[in-house]
Write an enzyme that holds these catalytic residues in place. Structure first.
Site, PDB file in Angstrom:
ATOM      1  N   GLU A  12      -1.282 -10.096  14.202  1.00 53.82           N
ATOM      2  CA  GLU A  12      -2.576  -9.561  14.770  1.00 53.82           C
ATOM      3  C   GLU A  12      -2.467  -9.056  16.028  1.00 53.82           C
ATOM      4  O   GLU A  12      -3.405  -9.128  16.796  1.00 53.82           O
ATOM      5  CB  GLU A  12      -3.629 -10.563  14.525  1.00 53.82           C
ATOM      6  CG  GLU A  12      -3.951 -11.160  12.909  1.00 53.82           C
ATOM      7  CD  GLU A  12      -4.643 -10.217  12.082  1.00 53.82           C
ATOM      8  OE1 GLU A  12      -5.118  -9.119  12.675  1.00 53.82           O
ATOM      9  OE2 GLU A  12      -4.809 -10.592  10.962  1.00 53.82           O
ATOM     10  N   LEU A  31      -0.546  -3.962   5.617  1.00 54.05           N
ATOM     11  CA  LEU A  31      -0.099  -2.843   6.547  1.00 54.05           C
ATOM     12  C   LEU A  31       1.166  -2.867   7.301  1.00 54.05           C
ATOM     13  O   LEU A  31       2.059  -1.865   7.357  1.00 54.05           O
ATOM     14  CB  LEU A  31      -1.182  -3.191   7.903  1.00 54.05           C
ATOM     15  CG  LEU A  31      -0.916  -2.463   9.140  1.00 54.05           C
ATOM     16  CD1 LEU A  31      -1.402  -0.774   8.895  1.00 54.05           C
ATOM     17  CD2 LEU A  31      -2.189  -2.619  10.218  1.00 54.05           C
ATOM     18  N   THR A  32       1.777  -4.135   7.758  1.00 49.24           N
ATOM     19  CA  THR A  32       2.877  -4.266   8.525  1.00 49.24           C
ATOM     20  C   THR A  32       3.887  -4.124   7.411  1.00 49.24           C
ATOM     21  O   THR A  32       3.892  -4.501   6.384  1.00 49.24           O
ATOM     22  CB  THR A  32       2.779  -5.728   8.735  1.00 49.24           C
ATOM     23  OG1 THR A  32       1.768  -6.069   9.833  1.00 49.24           O
ATOM     24  CG2 THR A  32       4.023  -6.109   9.667  1.00 49.24           C
ATOM     25  N   ALA A  88     -10.432  -9.213  12.328  1.00 48.98           N
ATOM     26  CA  ALA A  88      -9.686 -10.318  12.258  1.00 48.98           C
ATOM     27  C   ALA A  88      -9.389 -11.091  13.358  1.00 48.98           C
ATOM     28  O   ALA A  88      -9.331 -12.372  13.710  1.00 48.98           O
ATOM     29  CB  ALA A  88      -8.361 -10.044  11.358  1.00 48.98           C
ATOM     30  N   PHE A 111       2.848   1.384  26.624  1.00 52.96           N
ATOM     31  CA  PHE A 111       3.612   1.166  25.157  1.00 52.96           C
ATOM     32  C   PHE A 111       4.654   1.991  25.095  1.00 52.96           C
ATOM     33  O   PHE A 111       5.627   1.395  24.441  1.00 52.96           O
ATOM     34  CB  PHE A 111       2.566   1.574  24.090  1.00 52.96           C
ATOM     35  CG  PHE A 111       1.316   0.667  24.006  1.00 52.96           C
ATOM     36  CD1 PHE A 111       1.603  -0.493  23.212  1.00 52.96           C
ATOM     37  CD2 PHE A 111       0.244   0.742  24.630  1.00 52.96           C
ATOM     38  CE1 PHE A 111       0.373  -1.398  22.927  1.00 52.96           C
ATOM     39  CE2 PHE A 111      -1.053  -0.118  24.595  1.00 52.96           C
ATOM     40  CZ  PHE A 111      -0.792  -1.189  23.761  1.00 52.96           C
TER      41      PHE A 111
END
Lengths: 250, 391, 330
Positions: B370, B132-133, B249, B390
């Site tokens: 995470e 993903l990252t 996770a 954000f």
């Protein structure tokens, strides 16, 4: 191959025990419990025997209050097929009472091998296995550290003080398991899930009064605090002097 | 004896304790003796994989019909706790395999995909990684630039790069998240099951890590990687799909951090009771007792948070924001405890023979991955104010 | 007046030290309960009769002797039958056995045959009215239970090396006794004995034990432990569980919770950190010496005399010093 294994629920020993208020039992507050080490090796031996012969049944017996079901289920999670709890408020102090109750139950079926651990690490009697053998009229080999069974006969090794003996025996037989015979398997997660669905029968234990009772329990006297007398080879003469003059063991 | 000051064992079922005890023994017998060396050498101890699989630790909370153990989430959490008591790298391996590869296949995959992949991943035959990252998109994955383009025959061609990928170099399969068909909106993100031997796929270990050294961390490059049409996870759609994986996770991480904290606390406690300075064990000095009392208190709080979160998850009522709180709290307290424990160990604390500094360094990664500590702060801030900080 | 039965263990045609301990203890109990007779049972291959004398010298009034080729090795089925019959015939108030490997196998069989209680691994006993009280360590030696045995006979298996043999000469009249169960018909048969030659001291009997742990680093370094044991002359070699699990030494050498429990006069722990499981097996030793490089090792909390340092530096001069000390004593 029909195999019985008798196991005991015992406290985990890495604690400082306290004596209960009655002065003749261990205070159970905060204790954790597990299957007696030697009994785990007995379960492992039974499972290996079943696996080797390719068929049969491993049945686990334990005497005690409902809490022992947890230990029975641990044996089931390792792979035993079913369990039987002989229900009693507690395991009595007289090993013969326990042996009679187990023998009365075991007598109801034909077993090829009845396994015990060599000794329960809490009561430390090391008696129930041979007693059950005697009561059932079966041959008994105690404290085995190797085992080979084939064609209705077996060979086992027993460790003695600085010696060992190799013995032969017929089946059916009662065997008690010493350290070194095997290392028990860890229950895997599927085994733990499966154990919940395996049969676990509860029956009353037929216990007599027995002729052994605990009248007192105490903690052993603490040793005097340790003493370091020196470092390295330089301390050797002082050690030898102390062993000669103070401890008088040399 | 294991740290259980509030007798939390009594709030666990027999089965949960049995699972925890098996994993605890595995860690004590198989992980502890080798982990210090593995860490110093910078190698993931992959000899542990068959044993972990045999015990059923991979994807343990997925159903039995796919070869998994079918445990509840509390038992799953306890597994993570015990593994990370060994090392964050070991727990990370299991987290990635279970929560980030098996879980998305289970949640977003077709029945054929589940039957094909899950049993082999539970048995450890196939190791997976989660892409993903990206190098430039960590905390804001919606900006990702990896792109998958559908071909006329229904197959896909993927291009892009992924970074900080645990298990990357040893994986046989990667779940890669990519935007689709030139659409820059996060809603176009889909998951793909990509075999790592596909042409154009390369994985390279990232060198020079000072944390998570007993874990493989890799960079993935996808250069015109061609996968068939059935490689797409059909039920995946939008950024929320990988975020659901991360919630899984993070849940495990909240327990894992607890394990690291317990490992450090127990090491410090044992050391304090035996290490003699100024004529008595250092545990007899007020400063060290204060440290131990603080550690113990934080651990008990963390245990209660994780256990209750697990109960909520099992009841199906937990929220990602609750997971954020648990991850943020437990990782933060574990980071502090590891540092304090290392300090209590004095000079010995810098040796690999002791666990605390290893945990301390590991937890810096756990603090960062995470969802960083700060990102979880903003998630919680948004949850309680309704205001997005954000952007 | 109460008679007391004592099982006199032998191996390979020789009395074991525990036989004298058990007979001595039986004498003590008989004297304490009105001066009854001590009836010892000695079984063995033909020729064992020649070993009966020390039993009389340690307090046996009667030595019941059963010689049979099938008693050459341990034969618990036949021995139990005979012991049970003698306990009945002599009207014994109590029956004493050694809590040795063989004794702990034999005594429960006898108890089951007679339907009476047994106290195992007894470290002290006394007559208390109609009951016999026995002290028995439980919970890996962390608790001491006092048991009351109310059955007759009361059976006790005595921990080796706790009851010191003492001479108190009695008639030691030897009476031959025929087996009850045919020893040649026992279902379990010893096919082979390994080790246990006279030269090798038993862990349970040795006054001195030198024990080694992981601190020795490799199996071959156990030579140093053996050399130190040899220097003492009367020492046996023990080991920790870590060492036996690694196969450096046989499991039978393991001292600890799941191994042997010993109480020698002197216990020398070499390269042993003192894990709780190990301490359970040796904490009742009279004098404990510990040699370990880590001064924080728990063994030092227990040791009467600790030396901090490298075992490879300390043992060679210690071996020489012990040899010299013994030589100078003549």
């Amino acid at each position: 191959m029909k195999i019985a294994v008798c196991i005991k629920r015992v406290p985990v020993m890495d604690v400082r025990f306290r004596i209960a208020a009655d002065g003749k039992s261990v205070d159970e507050t905060g204790l954790k419990y597990d299957v007696n080490d030697f009994d785990l090796w007995a379960v492992e031996a039974a499972l290996q025997l079943k696996e080797k012969t390719g068929d049969g049944e491993v049945v686990v017996f334990s005497l005690g209050p409902d809490a022992v079901q947890e230990q029975i289920r641990k044996a089931l999670s390792m792979g035993a097929d079913r369990g039987v709890q002989l229900k009693a408020d507690r395991a009595p102090a007289d090993p013969l009472s326990i042996a009679k109750a187990l023998a009365a139950e075991l007598k109801a079926s034909q077993w090829d091998v009845v396994f015990f651990g060599k000794v329960a690490i809490d009561s430390a009697d090391q008696s129930v296995g041979p007693m059950v053998a005697e009561l059932l009229g079966l041959p008994c080999v105690s404290a085995i550290s190797s085992l080979d069974i084939a064609n209705g006969r077996g060979t086992a090794k027993r460790e003695l003080e600085s010696a060992s003996e190799i013995v032969e025996f017929p089946l059916p037989v009662v065997l008690t398991v010493d350290e070194g015979l095997n290392k028990e398997r860890l229950p895997n997660l599927k085994g733990i899930m499966a154990a919940k669905k395996k049969p676990l029968e509860v029956k009353p234990a037929q216990l007599d009064a027995g002729t052994v009772n605990v009248v007192a329990m105490e903690l052993p006297a603490e040793r005097a605090a340790g003493r370091i007398i020196g470092e390295g080879a330089a301390a050797v003469p002082e050690l030898v002097r102390l062993l000669q003059t103070e401890a008088k063991v040399l | 004896m294991a740290t259980d000051f509030f007798n939390i064992d009594s709030a666990l079922s027999e089965e949960e304790r049995a699972v925890r005890d098996s994993v605890r023994r595995f860690v004590d017998e198989s992980v502890m003796p080798i982990i210090g060396d593995a860490y110093v050498q910078g190698k993931f101890p992959k000899q542990l994989i068959p044993r972990m699989a045999e015990l059923g630790l991979l994807g343990a909370n997925l159903p039995e019909e796919y070869g998994c153990a079918g445990l509840n989430n509390v038992a799953y959490g306890l597994i993570m706790q015990e593994l990370e008591r060994g090392d964050s790298g070991i727990r990370s391996f299991a987290s990635v395999q279970g929560a980030l590869v098996m879980y998305p296949i289970y949640a977003f995959g077709s029945e054929e995909q589940k039957r094909h992949w899950l049993p082999k991943m539970a048995s450890g035959e196939i190791i997976g990684c989660f892409g993903l990252t990206e190098p430039d998109y960590g905390s804001n994955p919606s900006g990702m630039i990896t792109m998958a383009r559908e071909q006329k025959d229904g197959s896909w061609v993927i291009n892009g790069a992924k970074m900080w990928i645990t298990n990357g170099s040893q994986a046989k399969v990667a779940v890669v998240w990519a935007k689709t068909n030139g659409d820059a909106d996060q809603r176009s993100i889909r998951g793909f099951i990509v075999p790592t031997d596909a042409k154009g796929f390369t994985a390279k270990d990232q060198k020079g890590k000072l944390s998570l050294r007993a874990s493989d961390t890799s960079e993935l490059v996808l250069d015109d990687v061609h996968v068939p049409g059935d490689a797409i996870l059909p039920k995946s759609g939008g950024l929320k799909s990988p975020l659901m994986c991360l919630t899984q996770a993070r849940y495990g991480i909240s327990w894992g951090a607890l394990g690291a904290a317990i490992g450090c606390y127990e090491e410090a406690l044992s050391y304090a009771k035996t290490r003699v300075m100024f004529g008595r064990p250092i545990g007899g000095f007020q400063l060290q007792q204060a440290r131990l009392a603080d550690m113990l208190t934080e651990i008990v709080k963390g245990q209660l948070v994780s256990l209750h979160l697990g109960r909520l998850k099992d009841a199906g009522t937990f929220t990602p924001q609750q997971v954020s709180l648990a991850k943020r709290n437990n990782v933060n307290m574990a980071t502090n405890i590891a540092r304090e424990a290392r300090r209590m160990l004095g000079g010995n604390g810098i040796l690999a023979e002791y666990a605390s500094m290893r945990h301390m360094a590991n937890l810096e990664s756990v603090y960062t991955y995470e969802g960083t500590h700060d990102i979880h702060t903003l998630i919680l801030g948004q949850a309680v104010t309704g205001l997005n900080a954000f952007e | 007046m109460a008679n007391v039965f004592a099982f006199a263990e032998s191996r390979g045609g020789e009395l074991r030290k525990v036989a004298l301990e058990v007979v001595t203890a039986a004498r003590t109990l008989a004297d304490a309960t009105g001066g009854g007779e001590v009836h010892a049972l000695l079984v063995g291959a033909p020729g064992i009769a020649g070993k009966a004398a020390p039993l009389g010298a340690h307090g046996a009034d009667v030595v019941h002797l059963c010689e049979h080729p099938a008693f050459a090795n341990a034969n618990p089925e036949a021995a139990a039958a005979l012991a049970a019959q003698l306990l009945k015939q002599t009207g014994a108030r109590a029956g004493l056995f050694p809590a040795s490997a063989q004794g702990r196998d034999l005594a429960p069989r006898v108890a089951a045959k007679l339907g009476v209680g047994l106290a195992s691994d007894v470290t002290a006993f006394s007559a208390q009215g109609d009951a016999i009280h026995a002290k028995h360590p439980t919970h890996t030696g962390k608790v001491i239970a006092t048991l009351a045995l109310t059955g007759t006979p009361a059976l006790l298996a005595l921990r080796p090396n706790v009851f010191t043999p003492k001479e108190s000469a009695k008639a030691g009249r030897v009476e031959s006794v025929a087996p009850v169960a045919d020893p040649a018909a026992s279902r379990v048969v010893v096919k082979e004995m390994r080790g246990g030659g006279k030269a090798k001291l038993d862990l349970s009997e040795a006054p001195v034990i030198v024990s080694g742990g992981r601190g020795l680093k490799a199996a071959e370094n156990f030579k140093l432990v053996e050399d130190l044991a040899a220097a003492f002359g009367n020492a046996a070699v023990g080991a920790t569980r870590a060492v036996t699990d690694d196969g450096w030494r046989p499991h039978s050498d393991q001292i600890g919770q799941t191994g042997r429990v010993v109480s020698p006069d002197l216990y020398v722990a070499v390269g042993i950190s003192g894990a709780i499981q190990h301490l359970a097996g040796m904490r009742t030793s009279r004098t404990i010496v510990a040699i370990n490089k880590d001064k924080e090792a728990p063994i030092f909390k227990l040791a009467d005399y600790g030396i901090v340092g490298d075992v490879f530096e300390i043992l060679p001069p210690l071996i020489e010093a012990v040899k010299a000390a013994r030589a100078s004593r003549g």
